[in-house]
Design a protein around this motif. Structure first.
Motif, short mmCIF file in Angstrom:
data_model
loop_
_atom_site.label_atom_id
_atom_site.label_comp_id
_atom_site.label_asym_id
_atom_site.label_seq_id
_atom_site.Cartn_x
_atom_site.Cartn_y
_atom_site.Cartn_z
N ASP A 198 -19.05 -12.56 -30.02
CA ASP A 198 -18.61 -13.78 -28.90
C ASP A 198 -17.85 -12.87 -27.79
OD1 ASP A 198 -19.94 -15.59 -29.93
OD2 ASP A 198 -18.31 -16.66 -30.66
N SER A 199 -17.24 -11.80 -28.41
CA SER A 199 -16.05 -11.05 -27.52
C SER A 199 -16.77 -9.70 -26.97
CB SER A 199 -14.86 -10.61 -28.10
OG SER A 199 -15.09 -9.78 -29.19
N PHE A 200 -17.92 -9.25 -27.13
CA PHE A 200 -18.71 -8.15 -26.69
C PHE A 200 -18.60 -8.10 -25.16
CE2 PHE A 200 -22.24 -5.60 -25.60
CZ PHE A 200 -21.76 -4.28 -26.23
N PRO A 201 -18.05 -6.97 -24.70
CA PRO A 201 -17.92 -7.01 -23.22
C PRO A 201 -19.09 -6.58 -22.43
CG PRO A 201 -16.85 -5.18 -24.42
CD PRO A 201 -17.44 -5.96 -25.31
N ALA A 202 -19.30 -7.15 -21.39
CA ALA A 202 -20.54 -6.94 -20.50
C ALA A 202 -20.56 -5.38 -20.29
CB ALA A 202 -20.32 -7.85 -19.39
N ALA A 203 -19.43 -4.95 -20.00
CA ALA A 203 -19.42 -3.42 -19.62
C ALA A 203 -19.88 -2.59 -20.65
CB ALA A 203 -17.90 -2.88 -19.40
N LEU A 204 -20.05 -3.01 -21.84
CA LEU A 204 -20.90 -2.39 -22.68
C LEU A 204 -22.30 -2.43 -23.08
CD1 LEU A 204 -18.10 -1.65 -25.66
CD2 LEU A 204 -18.83 0.05 -23.79
N LEU A 221 -10.36 -8.67 -27.33
CA LEU A 221 -10.86 -7.44 -26.47
C LEU A 221 -9.60 -6.79 -25.72
CD1 LEU A 221 -13.36 -6.23 -25.22
CD2 LEU A 221 -13.34 -7.94 -23.34
N SER A 222 -9.66 -5.83 -25.81
CA SER A 222 -8.62 -4.84 -25.40
C SER A 222 -9.26 -3.74 -24.42
CB SER A 222 -7.63 -4.18 -26.34
OG SER A 222 -8.17 -3.28 -27.19
N ASP A 223 -8.59 -3.28 -23.34
CA ASP A 223 -9.12 -2.29 -22.55
C ASP A 223 -7.99 -1.22 -22.41
OD1 ASP A 223 -10.04 -0.29 -20.88
OD2 ASP A 223 -10.48 -2.05 -19.38
N THR A 224 -7.90 -0.14 -23.24
CA THR A 224 -6.80 0.73 -23.14
C THR A 224 -7.42 2.20 -22.59
OG1 THR A 224 -5.61 -0.44 -24.89
CG2 THR A 224 -4.82 1.99 -24.38
N SER A 225 -7.22 2.51 -21.67
CA SER A 225 -7.73 3.81 -20.74
C SER A 225 -9.15 3.78 -21.02
CB SER A 225 -7.07 4.90 -21.44
OG SER A 225 -5.60 4.94 -21.26
N ARG A 226 -9.61 2.78 -20.64
CA ARG A 226 -11.35 2.78 -20.75
C ARG A 226 -12.08 2.28 -21.88
NH1 ARG A 226 -15.58 6.04 -20.80
NH2 ARG A 226 -14.37 7.76 -21.66
N ASP A 281 -16.84 4.95 -25.38
CA ASP A 281 -16.33 4.08 -24.41
C ASP A 281 -15.95 2.95 -24.96
OD1 ASP A 281 -17.10 5.45 -22.01
OD2 ASP A 281 -19.09 5.09 -22.73
N GLY A 282 -16.21 2.60 -26.31
CA GLY A 282 -15.64 1.43 -26.88
C GLY A 282 -16.25 1.23 -28.34
N ALA A 283 -15.79 0.22 -28.82
CA ALA A 283 -16.20 -0.22 -30.38
C ALA A 283 -16.38 -1.44 -30.61
CB ALA A 283 -15.16 0.69 -31.41
N LEU A 284 -17.43 -1.88 -31.39
CA LEU A 284 -17.75 -3.25 -31.81
C LEU A 284 -17.32 -3.48 -33.25
CD1 LEU A 284 -18.53 -6.12 -31.46
CD2 LEU A 284 -21.01 -5.24 -31.71
N ILE A 285 -16.33 -4.13 -33.76
CA ILE A 285 -16.03 -4.06 -35.23
C ILE A 285 -16.36 -5.37 -35.57
CG2 ILE A 285 -14.32 -3.68 -36.94
CD1 ILE A 285 -14.84 -1.29 -35.27
N LEU A 286 -17.58 -5.60 -36.21
CA LEU A 286 -17.99 -6.84 -36.74
C LEU A 286 -17.73 -7.27 -38.36
CD1 LEU A 286 -21.94 -6.76 -35.74
CD2 LEU A 286 -19.92 -7.78 -34.56
N PRO A 287 -17.21 -8.56 -38.35
CA PRO A 287 -16.72 -8.97 -39.71
C PRO A 287 -18.02 -8.73 -40.75
CG PRO A 287 -16.24 -10.54 -37.84
CD PRO A 287 -17.09 -9.69 -37.49
N PHE A 288 -17.86 -8.48 -41.86
CA PHE A 288 -18.81 -8.09 -42.84
C PHE A 288 -18.63 -9.09 -43.81
CE2 PHE A 288 -21.16 -6.69 -46.54
CZ PHE A 288 -22.20 -6.08 -45.61
N LEU A 333 -26.50 -7.23 -27.65
CA LEU A 333 -25.93 -6.08 -27.10
C LEU A 333 -26.77 -5.33 -25.89
CD1 LEU A 333 -24.92 -4.27 -30.56
CD2 LEU A 333 -23.50 -6.11 -29.13
N GLY A 334 -27.92 -5.82 -26.14
CA GLY A 334 -29.01 -5.30 -24.86
C GLY A 334 -29.13 -3.80 -25.25
N ILE A 335 -29.23 -3.13 -26.23
CA ILE A 335 -28.87 -1.71 -26.32
C ILE A 335 -30.09 -1.09 -25.65
CG2 ILE A 335 -27.69 -1.78 -28.56
CD1 ILE A 335 -30.14 -1.03 -30.08
N SER A 336 -29.83 0.13 -25.05
CA SER A 336 -31.14 1.05 -24.77
C SER A 336 -31.52 1.89 -25.85
CB SER A 336 -30.53 1.85 -23.38
OG SER A 336 -29.43 2.56 -23.71
N HIS A 337 -30.44 2.30 -26.84
CA HIS A 337 -30.89 3.32 -27.72
C HIS A 337 -29.81 3.01 -29.03
CE1 HIS A 337 -32.92 7.57 -28.29
NE2 HIS A 337 -31.95 7.42 -29.46
N ALA A 338 -30.37 3.14 -30.14
CA ALA A 338 -29.69 3.08 -31.40
C ALA A 338 -29.53 4.48 -32.07
CB ALA A 338 -30.15 2.17 -32.34
#
Length: 332
Positions: free
Chosen positions: A16-22, A3-8, A95-102, A123-128
């Motif tokens: 497992d590394s999906f950030p709570a902020a997203l 997980l990296s945070d570069t300028s938001r 705001d970010g990206a989740l890159i999942l291993p395929f 992910l608890g998404i609100s919209h896809a």
């Protein structure tokens, strides 16, 4: 580091590394190779939904390319390898990206498990938001209609973006852009991308023949599966944080040794050591095909003409989109 945070902009490479902020955000789902105009229609729809709300907007993508996983003998050439794709998603304003291993196991997941375990529980998404041709789950059972129904059942919104067409009413696709690169139709490829196609490569030692001809070059290697047509190109090259205009030859040097294909870049009005540096090369225009010359003098005369044509093409350069302006640091 997962997980990296570069300028938001947050990047995760596993659930497992999906950030709570997203979590709770609006997710744009797709492979996004090239992040071309069709992909950006999906991303723009997601960002439009998030505008003025507290919901973060992020992309979910997959690596490696599914077609490469199922047919490793014929890997898919990547218009934007993983790091470049992440960079493009960032430039798009997410705001970010989740890159999942395929993997084949991932591909065999039931569609309902994808929805419940990933979209809802993790992910608890609100919209896809997805494109019209996105499928997921075992045997591609997760169709756009399936996703709409799942959203209605589980309480998240779903937007399906219809295909994006070019000015000739032809669909914009990564495969079509690859074909354009193979044909040397850089203008068409760049038009479909909405920015000038680029690649990153390290400078390696060559035979230094260009220096003897008055055209010192930086020697770069493209990936073995790159379909780019061999020939002469006008290019813009980023060295560190500095931009340079240049002319490049991609090919086997038939006048000399007809060896392995190499991308050789000559930077105009540049003096310095580039060995070991990583260059970012944007293709601006295709000038001509590779040729064999009867003499070194004839070759140099043609190189002089190529340089003049490249300078003219670069002098006339205009941004083709806001993203193109950002990528090339062009004045608006």
């Amino acid at each position: 580091m997962s997980l990296s945070d570069t300028s938001r902009f947050l990047v995760a490479d596993s659930l497992d590394s999906f950030p709570a902020a997203l979590r709770g955000g609006i997710v744009a789902i797709g492979n996004f190779d090239g992040v071309h105009r069709g992909h950006r229609a999906v991303l723009d729809a997601a960002m439009g939904l998030g505008h003025g709300t507290h919901h973060p907007v992020f992309a979910m993508s997959f690596e490696p390319h599914p077609r490469t996983v199922f047919n490793p003998a014929r890997p898919v050439f990547r218009l934007t390898p993983p790091d470049q794709k992440i960079g493009m998603l960032r430039v798009c304003g997410l705001d970010g990206a989740l890159i999942l291993p395929f993997t084949k196991d991932f591909a065999g997941m039931e569609a309902n498990a994808f929805v419940q375990n990933i979209l809802i529980d993790t992910l608890g998404i609100s919209h896809a938001v997805t494109g019209y041709d996105f499928h997921f789950g075992k045997a591609r059972q997760g169709t756009p209609d399936y996703l709409r129904a799942a959203g209605a059942n589980h309480g998240f919104g779903v937007t399906i973006v219809q295909r994006e067409e070019d000015e000739g009413a032809e669909v914009i696709s990564s495969s079509r852009i690859r074909d354009c690169l193979a044909e040397g139709d850089i203008a068409q490829a760049n038009g479909l991308l909405g920015y000038r196609w680029f690649f990153d490569a390290d400078v390696r030692h060559g035979d230094k023949r260009g220096r003897d001809l008055g055209y010192p070059t930086a020697n770069l290697s493209l990936s073995e599966d790159c379909p780019l047509k061999q020939g002469i190109y006008a290019v813009k090259v980023k060295v560190g944080e500095t931009w340079h205009d240049g002319v490049a030859s991609y090919g086997r040097r038939p006048t000399f040794d007809n060896g392995a294909a190499t991308f050789e870049v000559h930077l105009f009005d540049f003096a310095g050591d580039l060995y070991g540096r990583t260059l970012r090369v944007h293709l601006i225009a295709y000038l001509r095909g590779e040729e064999k010359f009867d003499s070194v003098d004839a070759l140099v005369a043609q190189m002089d003409q190529d340089s003049a044509e490249a300078r003219a093409a670069l002098a006339a350069l205009q941004p083709i989109s806001e993203i193109d302006t950002q990528l090339l640091d062009l004045a608006p």
